[in-house]
Motif scaffolding. Structure first.
Motif, PDB file in Angstrom:
ATOM      1  N   GLY A   1      80.003  37.213  34.574  1.00 42.66           N
ATOM      2  CA  GLY A   1      79.360  38.071  33.683  1.00 42.66           C
ATOM      3  C   GLY A   1      78.415  38.586  34.257  1.00 42.66           C
ATOM      4  N   THR A   2      77.648  39.581  33.038  1.00 47.07           N
ATOM      5  CA  THR A   2      76.824  40.399  33.534  1.00 47.07           C
ATOM      6  C   THR A   2      75.149  39.828  33.546  1.00 47.07           C
ATOM      7  N   SER A   3      74.728  39.718  34.466  1.00 51.43           N
ATOM      8  CA  SER A   3      73.699  38.381  34.475  1.00 51.43           C
ATOM      9  C   SER A   3      72.148  39.513  35.246  1.00 51.43           C
ATOM     10  N   ASN A   4      71.655  39.471  34.850  1.00 49.22           N
ATOM     11  CA  ASN A   4      70.243  40.249  35.133  1.00 49.22           C
ATOM     12  C   ASN A   4      69.180  38.759  35.167  1.00 49.22           C
ATOM     13  N   ARG A   5      69.422  37.967  35.508  1.00 49.46           N
ATOM     14  CA  ARG A   5      68.915  36.231  35.200  1.00 49.46           C
ATOM     15  C   ARG A   5      68.553  36.275  36.785  1.00 49.46           C
ATOM     16  N   LEU A   6      67.402  35.635  36.635  1.00 46.46           N
ATOM     17  CA  LEU A   6      66.705  33.822  38.059  1.00 46.46           C
ATOM     18  C   LEU A   6      67.369  33.104  36.967  1.00 46.46           C
ATOM     19  N   VAL A   7      67.524  31.610  37.553  1.00 49.74           N
ATOM     20  CA  VAL A   7      66.994  30.555  37.182  1.00 49.74           C
ATOM     21  C   VAL A   7      66.965  29.532  38.009  1.00 49.74           C
TER      22      VAL A   7
ATOM     23  N   PRO B   1      65.453  45.598  34.148  1.00 51.67           N
ATOM     24  CA  PRO B   1      66.350  46.109  33.860  1.00 51.67           C
ATOM     25  C   PRO B   1      66.249  47.195  36.119  1.00 51.67           C
ATOM     26  N   GLY B   2      67.348  46.313  36.399  1.00 49.58           N
ATOM     27  CA  GLY B   2      67.097  46.636  37.839  1.00 49.58           C
ATOM     28  C   GLY B   2      65.725  46.183  38.960  1.00 49.58           C
ATOM     29  N   LYS B   3      65.184  45.107  38.268  1.00 50.79           N
ATOM     30  CA  LYS B   3      64.087  44.978  38.596  1.00 50.79           C
ATOM     31  C   LYS B   3      64.319  42.984  39.436  1.00 50.79           C
ATOM     32  N   LEU B   4      65.548  42.685  38.928  1.00 49.26           N
ATOM     33  CA  LEU B   4      65.659  41.481  39.825  1.00 49.26           C
ATOM     34  C   LEU B   4      65.739  41.501  41.133  1.00 49.26           C
TER      35      LEU B   4
ATOM     36  N   ALA C   1      55.795  45.934  34.871  1.00 47.89           N
ATOM     37  CA  ALA C   1      56.684  44.168  35.703  1.00 47.89           C
ATOM     38  C   ALA C   1      57.907  44.675  35.301  1.00 47.89           C
ATOM     39  N   LEU C   2      57.731  43.288  35.594  1.00 43.30           N
ATOM     40  CA  LEU C   2      59.351  42.154  37.002  1.00 43.30           C
ATOM     41  C   LEU C   2      60.118  41.577  35.464  1.00 43.30           C
ATOM     42  N   VAL C   3      59.600  40.672  34.849  1.00 39.60           N
ATOM     43  CA  VAL C   3      60.080  39.780  33.786  1.00 39.60           C
ATOM     44  C   VAL C   3      60.207  40.566  32.420  1.00 39.60           C
ATOM     45  N   ARG C   4      61.297  40.366  31.670  1.00 41.05           N
ATOM     46  CA  ARG C   4      61.507  41.176  30.357  1.00 41.05           C
ATOM     47  C   ARG C   4      61.716  39.680  29.803  1.00 41.05           C
TER      48      ARG C   4
END
Length: 217
Positions: free
Chosen positions: A157-163, A123-126, A199-202
């Motif tokens: 949608g709500t996204s906190n992802r990097l593809v 959360p908040g790290k993207l 950490a940045l990635v969950r």
């Protein structure tokens, strides 16, 4: 520019028929309606009964207009009926909408073997994850022979992802590239500095894909 990723999970045994329908019919209809085609992939490692493909549009409105025209196209309905005479080919469709990050190269392919990776950020790290890729990771990938194909974030949608997608000459090249990257002191330093406050990635997921014969190059 909007990119739509679609994953077709095939009815058991029907993946060859799905590929044939795209090669012989669907891709031509996409061209007719000016639907951009980035690539079509089957899994090289992992799930072996699905097709992944990515199309592009100027906007969501452009996508809705072109997709509606394609969906209403009589020749498409005829091709679909013909290819599904013995039953449906697709068991499930999963789609998502993405846009390129500011640091992404324009997507292109130098090889036929790609890896799609999805990082769900803490959360908040993207933003910090984006900074690490743009300032460190991408350059180190290139240093170790890993091709930067494209980097996206989701727009619906709500996204906190990097593809993102990487390219390799072959599986041995992938192993060599990642081994060199992960052991590189520059990467270890950059990672430690970026994760000083955690950490940045969950969660991370990845799949190894190969472009189909009919995919544009």
């Amino acid at each position: 520019m909007i990119y739509e990723q679609r994953i077709y999970k095939a009815v058991p045994g029907k993946l060859p028929a799905i590929n044939a329908r795209f090669a012989n019919h669907t891709c031509e209809f996409f061209k007719e309606f000016d639907i951009g085609m980035l690539g079509f992939w089957n899994d090289e490692i992992g799930a072996s009964n699905q097709l992944t493909y990515i199309t592009s549009f100027e906007s969501m409105a452009d996508r809705e207009k072109k997709w509606a025209a394609f969906s209403a196209h009589k020749p498409w309905h005829e091709a679909r009926a013909e290819t599904e005479a013995n039953g449906p080919l697709v068991a499930q469709v999963i789609n998502s909408f993405m846009e390129l990050t500011s640091y992404s190269p324009k997507p292109s392919f130098k090889t036929t073997l790609q890896e799609k990776r999805i990082y769900e950020a803490m959360p908040g790290k993207l933003p910090d994850l984006h900074n690490r890729f743009s300032n460190h990771t991408m350059g180190l990938f290139e240093k170790h022979g890993i091709e930067n194909v494209a980097y996206w974030t989701e727009v619906v949608g709500t996204s906190n992802r990097l593809v993102y997608m990487l390219g390799y000459p072959d599986l041995a090249g992938r192993e060599k590239g990642w081994s060199g990257f992960q052991s590189d002191p520059a990467w270890q330093t950059a990672r430690a500095a970026s994760e000083e406050n955690g950490a940045l990635v969950r969660v991370s997921k990845h799949s190894i894909l190969r472009l189909t014969d009919y995919s544009p190059r």
